[in-house]
Design a protein around this motif. Sequence first.
Motif, mmCIF file in Angstrom:
data_model
loop_
_atom_site.group_PDB
_atom_site.id
_atom_site.type_symbol
_atom_site.label_atom_id
_atom_site.label_comp_id
_atom_site.label_asym_id
_atom_site.label_seq_id
_atom_site.Cartn_x
_atom_site.Cartn_y
_atom_site.Cartn_z
ATOM 1 N N SER A 22 -11.980 -72.898 4.477
ATOM 2 C CA SER A 22 -10.376 -73.036 4.437
ATOM 3 C C SER A 22 -9.846 -71.968 3.686
ATOM 4 O O SER A 22 -10.754 -71.241 2.566
ATOM 5 N N ALA A 23 -8.831 -71.679 3.716
ATOM 6 C CA ALA A 23 -7.987 -70.409 2.947
ATOM 7 C C ALA A 23 -6.758 -70.689 2.838
ATOM 8 O O ALA A 23 -6.006 -71.425 3.811
ATOM 9 N N ASN A 24 -6.270 -70.369 1.692
ATOM 10 C CA ASN A 24 -4.797 -70.432 1.238
ATOM 11 C C ASN A 24 -4.094 -68.920 1.110
ATOM 12 O O ASN A 24 -4.751 -68.133 0.570
ATOM 13 N N GLU A 25 -3.118 -68.845 1.830
ATOM 14 C CA GLU A 25 -2.576 -67.463 1.817
ATOM 15 C C GLU A 25 -1.190 -67.329 1.463
ATOM 16 O O GLU A 25 -0.452 -68.324 1.693
ATOM 17 N N PHE A 26 -0.808 -66.318 0.866
ATOM 18 C CA PHE A 26 0.550 -66.050 0.359
ATOM 19 C C PHE A 26 0.861 -64.695 0.370
ATOM 20 O O PHE A 26 0.068 -63.601 0.126
ATOM 21 N N TYR A 27 2.113 -64.215 0.987
ATOM 22 C CA TYR A 27 2.243 -62.935 1.321
ATOM 23 C C TYR A 27 3.688 -62.560 0.805
ATOM 24 O O TYR A 27 4.676 -63.497 0.842
ATOM 25 N N ILE A 28 4.077 -61.217 0.516
ATOM 26 C CA ILE A 28 5.180 -60.801 0.217
ATOM 27 C C ILE A 28 5.751 -59.870 0.986
ATOM 28 O O ILE A 28 4.737 -58.745 1.246
ATOM 29 N N GLU A 29 6.623 -59.736 1.901
ATOM 30 C CA GLU A 29 6.938 -58.669 2.749
ATOM 31 C C GLU A 29 8.402 -58.424 2.976
ATOM 32 O O GLU A 29 9.114 -59.024 2.633
ATOM 33 N N GLN A 30 8.587 -57.239 3.288
ATOM 34 C CA GLN A 30 9.861 -56.710 3.628
ATOM 35 C C GLN A 30 10.259 -55.810 4.936
ATOM 36 O O GLN A 30 9.207 -55.366 5.592
ATOM 37 N N ASN A 31 11.419 -56.556 5.548
ATOM 38 C CA ASN A 31 11.678 -55.755 6.883
ATOM 39 C C ASN A 31 12.231 -54.552 6.627
ATOM 40 O O ASN A 31 12.434 -54.011 5.229
ATOM 41 N N THR A 32 11.822 -53.428 7.494
ATOM 42 C CA THR A 32 12.490 -52.209 7.566
ATOM 43 C C THR A 32 13.676 -52.005 8.233
ATOM 44 O O THR A 32 13.816 -52.985 9.352
ATOM 45 N N PHE A 33 14.676 -51.119 7.898
ATOM 46 C CA PHE A 33 15.882 -51.417 8.472
ATOM 47 C C PHE A 33 16.390 -49.971 8.732
ATOM 48 O O PHE A 33 17.508 -49.690 9.242
ATOM 49 N N GLY A 34 15.521 -48.805 8.991
ATOM 50 C CA GLY A 34 15.577 -47.618 9.265
ATOM 51 C C GLY A 34 16.188 -46.579 8.234
ATOM 52 O O GLY A 34 16.589 -45.371 8.410
ATOM 53 N N GLU A 35 15.647 -46.968 7.043
ATOM 54 C CA GLU A 35 15.957 -45.802 5.997
ATOM 55 C C GLU A 35 14.894 -44.683 6.344
ATOM 56 O O GLU A 35 15.375 -43.575 5.924
ATOM 57 N N LYS A 36 13.817 -44.771 6.577
ATOM 58 C CA LYS A 36 13.143 -43.812 7.041
ATOM 59 C C LYS A 36 13.177 -43.779 8.775
ATOM 60 O O LYS A 36 13.144 -44.695 9.305
ATOM 61 N N LYS A 37 12.940 -42.513 9.213
ATOM 62 C CA LYS A 37 13.005 -42.316 10.662
ATOM 63 C C LYS A 37 11.811 -42.960 11.443
ATOM 64 O O LYS A 37 12.138 -43.608 12.511
ATOM 65 N N TRP A 38 10.743 -42.942 10.804
ATOM 66 C CA TRP A 38 9.747 -43.718 11.389
ATOM 67 C C TRP A 38 9.882 -45.225 11.642
ATOM 68 O O TRP A 38 9.166 -45.832 12.401
ATOM 69 N N HIS A 39 10.652 -45.810 10.836
ATOM 70 C CA HIS A 39 10.885 -47.293 10.828
ATOM 71 C C HIS A 39 11.210 -47.643 12.534
ATOM 72 O O HIS A 39 10.824 -48.715 12.875
ATOM 73 N N ALA A 40 12.316 -46.899 12.886
ATOM 74 C CA ALA A 40 12.650 -47.086 14.208
ATOM 75 C C ALA A 40 11.616 -46.849 15.272
ATOM 76 O O ALA A 40 11.698 -47.505 16.372
ATOM 77 N N ARG A 41 10.803 -45.791 14.942
ATOM 78 C CA ARG A 41 9.822 -45.478 16.039
ATOM 79 C C ARG A 41 8.786 -46.577 16.065
ATOM 80 O O ARG A 41 8.201 -46.927 17.278
ATOM 81 N N PHE A 42 8.573 -47.597 15.332
ATOM 82 C CA PHE A 42 7.791 -48.568 15.403
ATOM 83 C C PHE A 42 8.450 -49.938 15.348
ATOM 84 O O PHE A 42 8.126 -50.977 14.980
ATOM 85 N N ASN A 43 9.725 -49.831 15.908
ATOM 86 C CA ASN A 43 10.512 -51.099 16.203
ATOM 87 C C ASN A 43 10.775 -51.963 14.992
ATOM 88 O O ASN A 43 11.038 -53.092 15.173
ATOM 89 N N TYR A 44 11.168 -51.129 13.905
ATOM 90 C CA TYR A 44 11.455 -51.801 12.564
ATOM 91 C C TYR A 44 10.569 -52.815 12.274
ATOM 92 O O TYR A 44 10.766 -54.154 12.026
ATOM 93 N N LEU A 45 9.345 -52.435 11.956
ATOM 94 C CA LEU A 45 8.356 -53.286 11.533
ATOM 95 C C LEU A 45 8.455 -53.735 10.256
ATOM 96 O O LEU A 45 9.575 -53.399 9.398
ATOM 97 N N LYS A 46 7.500 -54.614 9.837
ATOM 98 C CA LYS A 46 7.589 -55.317 8.365
ATOM 99 C C LYS A 46 6.339 -54.728 7.645
ATOM 100 O O LYS A 46 5.309 -54.487 8.188
ATOM 101 N N ILE A 47 6.490 -54.433 6.271
ATOM 102 C CA ILE A 47 5.589 -54.255 5.479
ATOM 103 C C ILE A 47 5.359 -55.202 4.447
ATOM 104 O O ILE A 47 6.292 -55.703 3.810
ATOM 105 N N GLY A 48 4.094 -55.414 4.042
ATOM 106 C CA GLY A 48 3.960 -56.499 3.156
ATOM 107 C C GLY A 48 2.492 -56.441 2.243
ATOM 108 O O GLY A 48 1.711 -55.105 2.582
#
Length: 329
Positions: A22-48
């Motif tokens: 078994s494993a317990n996981e915790f993650y912190i992530e942020q949505n991208t909103f297009g501040e960088k041009k490549w955010h839109a190229r990858f359909n506003y992916l999440k980074i975490g």
Amino acid sequence: HSRGFIISHSPAMASIANRHISANEFYIEQNTFGEKKWHARFNYLKIGVLFKYFQLNNKEHLGNAFSISPYFKFKLYSGKRLNLLFRPSIGMAILGKKFHEKDNIENIAIGSHINMFISAAIEGEIRLAEKTNLTLGLGLDHQSNTGFQTPNLGINIPFLSAGLNYHLGEKNKLVKHQELDFKKETAYWQLTAGLGLNEINPPNQKKYLVKSLAISREKKINHKSTLGYGIDLYYNPAQKALLKQDSIFINHYENIQIGISILHVLHFGKLSFTSQLSYYLKSENKKLGNLYHVFGGRYLINKKTNVFFSGKTHIDKAEFILIGIGYRI
């Protein structure tokens, strides 16, 4: 929370594998909103960043493990109530108990406490409320030291997971840049040089310094991707020592491995990820076969120079990790 088991991918692992963990996981992530041009190229992916604690159900030989790994989360499908996402991540894992020739001979999987951690998962997000989602996932975790210290069979854990995520703060508006048409670029030469460490059996012996030199012809075909081909040179003293164990003696020139490659580079701003399928034209170690793979990342320092890391593998056998520098000619 996730549940899984250790795959027994070698007969030598029978005593420590095939156990439910078994494993317990915790993650912190942020949505991208297009501040960088490549955010839109990858359909506003999440980074975490993913933090994961593993209870491996084998305190005597494996102990428990902890991992930390940055990730990108790509949207495969996005609807009002359901999102389907792909989450690859790479980072570091710490294993509680490693192989020891006297005290822990049963752990034939890994000979080091600190290891590389690679994970890939398909996740479904089901919206329960405006800021709360139920998550269900299916994936595979891998821990190994990529040949830095033997033994190095690695630990592979397929898993199912379930959990909740909660969005903090207010929802930002998307920043939409006007994407210019891609301008065709001329092909260029990329020269890379790297160093790594490799160990062979028996464990806890000498570490060998690996040297690599490669030149590739590359061309960016759109905003996201570059394609190329090239030639690789490797000098690995561990290969010479390994062949000597089988009474095969080679000189320094014969120890040079030469391969040809086709490659793909995926661009995320200054960061990019490389994958390479390669074939040996010259190698004295016939046990490895002719095919090998190289994967890794590059980070641009300026328009011509980058630093990189890469891992070299033969199907399911990791050989070593390289770090180095690349220069665009």
